[in-house]
Scaffold this active site. Sequence first.
Site, PDB file in Angstrom:
ATOM      1  N   HIS A   5      -2.024  -3.597   4.406  1.00  0.00           N
ATOM      2  CA  HIS A   5      -1.357  -3.099   3.208  1.00  0.00           C
ATOM      3  C   HIS A   5      -0.012  -2.455   3.545  1.00  0.00           C
ATOM      4  CE1 HIS A   5      -0.786  -0.446  -0.348  1.00  0.00           C
ATOM      5  NE2 HIS A   5      -1.432  -1.398  -1.003  1.00  0.00           N
ATOM      6  N   SER A  65       1.333  -1.329  -5.849  1.00  0.00           N
ATOM      7  CA  SER A  65       1.662  -1.060  -4.449  1.00  0.00           C
ATOM      8  C   SER A  65       2.854  -1.876  -3.985  1.00  0.00           C
ATOM      9  CB  SER A  65       0.466  -1.385  -3.543  1.00  0.00           C
ATOM     10  OG  SER A  65      -0.549  -0.437  -3.667  1.00  0.00           O
ATOM     11  N   ASP A  95       0.930   4.968   4.497  1.00  0.00           N
ATOM     12  CA  ASP A  95       0.068   3.874   4.083  1.00  0.00           C
ATOM     13  C   ASP A  95      -0.976   3.625   5.174  1.00  0.00           C
ATOM     14  OD1 ASP A  95      -0.687   1.125   2.967  1.00  0.00           O
ATOM     15  OD2 ASP A  95       0.989   1.655   1.661  1.00  0.00           O
TER      16      ASP A  95
END
Length: 766
Positions: free
Chosen positions: A117, A421, A65
Amino acid sequence: MDDAQVSTAREIPGVRAIYPVVTYQIPEVDESVPDLDTALPMTGADIAQNELGLRGEGVRVAVMDTGVDYTHPDLGGGGFPNDRVVTGHDFVGDDFNAQDPAAVPVPDSDPQDCNGHGTHVAGIVGAEGEVTGVAPDVEFGAYKVFGCSGSTTSDIMIAAMEQALADDMDVLNMSIGSSHSWPQYPTATAADNLVDEGMVVVASIGNEGATGLYSAGAPGLGENVIGVASFDNTHVRTATALARPGGEPVPYMEMDDAPVPPTSGATDPLAEAGRACTALGDEVGDMTGRTALVIRGGCTFAEKYDAAVAAGATGVVIYNNVPGLFAGGGVAAGDAFSVGVSDTSGAHLLELLEGGEPVTLEWTEQTSTVPNPTGGLISSFSSYGLAADLSVKPDIGAPGGLINSTYPMAKGGYATISGTSMASPHVAGGVALLLQARPDLDAHEVRTVLQNSADPRAWWGNPGLGLLDNVHRQGAGMLDVPGSVLAASTVTPGKLSLGATGGPATETVTITNDGDEEAVYELSHESALGTHGDTFAPSFNDGSADVAFDSDKVTVAAGDSVDVRVTVTPPARDYEQMVYGGYVVVSQVGGETFRVPYAAYNGDYQEITAVTPTEYGLPWLTRITGCAAFSGLECADGGTFENRPDGETYTLEWVDGLPDAPYVIAHLDHHVSRLELVVIDERTGRPVHPRNNIAVSVDHVGRNATPTSFHSYVWDGTYVDAHGRVKDVRDGEYRLELRALKALGDAGNPDHWETWTSPVITIDRG
């Protein structure tokens, strides 16, 4: 290389295949304010932790990620490596962005997250602290493939996958995707190979639900990958204001980059401003010294905000036009605050305004945890399948809408965001719990076990009807961690991809009794909603297949297996482009219930027209203009393709920084297995060579995301001769024939090709 060079490269001895280097954006997410602790009960992860004693101990989970903030106290704290984030690597550096043609990865050994994220994803998998993740005792590998913003590329992702394998990771989570793609994309193929090597791979299916069918993305489309859909969280924890007069609580969510409301004081008086879509002719009125009360819908949140502020509003309150709270995107920084409130709060404020007294919102430090009206239903953003090869995707779902988790300490430590996600790491954490309980499971078996015990959910459009949502939207349904951990039976395969059915299709399912005693199983069928019509905005139908079994009840000895033949007869073809599905239900008498999802295209898959004209009449022969700067095939300032319906002359030179070369642009309503541009000599009306005549050749091309978007291809004036040498065509007149092989089409069947021939192209090198 660009597309024009692909046909040349194919001729190099030793080349087996050529794949595009696909660009992957850091997934966009919706910012909101709920809780991870209300998401855990949705999958039984809390039961697995508290009653079964499972926390993921001994399982290594790779997070590929934006990196992970290992300094976060919920993720180990201190330096790198630590007790939780035990290994990792930065493959790109903070400043890398694949959208910059000059970008060069600057890798190092520190996978610190400067975006957020990846830290959020890691927290869902296994945070332990203020936030408790699904598997709070797992060890992490952090593989940073994004810089602080922007995008990365598939080759970088594959390098990270290989490193995760070398680091002996048990599970890989990839909350990344390239939408509207094929299972043959490089990242999906590499992910499949990882599963063959013994690693379980979990990936988000994508956030492109608004773009319609076949919108799922790689790597989640991989044949062996667990592609994950998103369901909305059951509750929302949010800041709360008080409506005055009356003091009614008004939960709210902040809107993007607009100023944050204070925790005390009150707004200016509210005034109704309707939709505030001035481009559609809405009148906002004078909002000077007022707080604008605006209804959602009709135009973007930014347009509403800008219109209200331009009219003098000191604040903008947008109330929902559907049940529930929301947090809007696209609102830029300004001087006026902006919040989103629910439809019921909006109705209450309107009722107060009708009373004639001044109405305000009084800010407080209070928070509220309120039921989410869409809780447990598929998230509006979650992408549809099927895959382009008609395999069933997504595979399973988990909470991804409105999830609170860890965030980089430099960005506040915690945040609540939404997306597939967030659903993918929930499943990855669930896999860790399953592997702790059942360490002998093979990587290929894990998805089947999870799908068998999953719980299909009702259709989002009207849950009260009791109809199950599309298999090609939710897969097997909501993850059930305790069900998969405790299951003493297995039904294989975990899903049935029936392809295109012109009539009955027969498959075999195998029921295995892993228990200590003989068991009796009854077989039945549950239908799910189907879709039909426009790919971009599908309609729904309740057309149900007829499902029959060669035996409705079977007895299976302990440790034994029994095969059952399942015959699926499709529903009547009452609609065009119809996709149908449902569940084969295997119920152990006196025990558990297991399901196998199935789905299929109803009819001839090649009936779908792929190369379709847009409102502008594409395909076009074009030239590109209006670029101040040009690099590769990208205009730095978004140049313009100009239609040349009567033909055009090209020099194949660079003029003022632009290539004077012919482009063909075409819109694809559906995926195609291959797209070619064949060079036709205008003098003879035949290809420039019987075999070597391809200007552009691209395999596994995805459909366009919208009805007006398109793909572009350039011809550099060359072809490959019989000896594999690149040859320039002579100056003269040519045409380009665009040839598209329909998805899963037979290249030897002319009916499976769509063609379009360009106007005359004159090559004049001068």
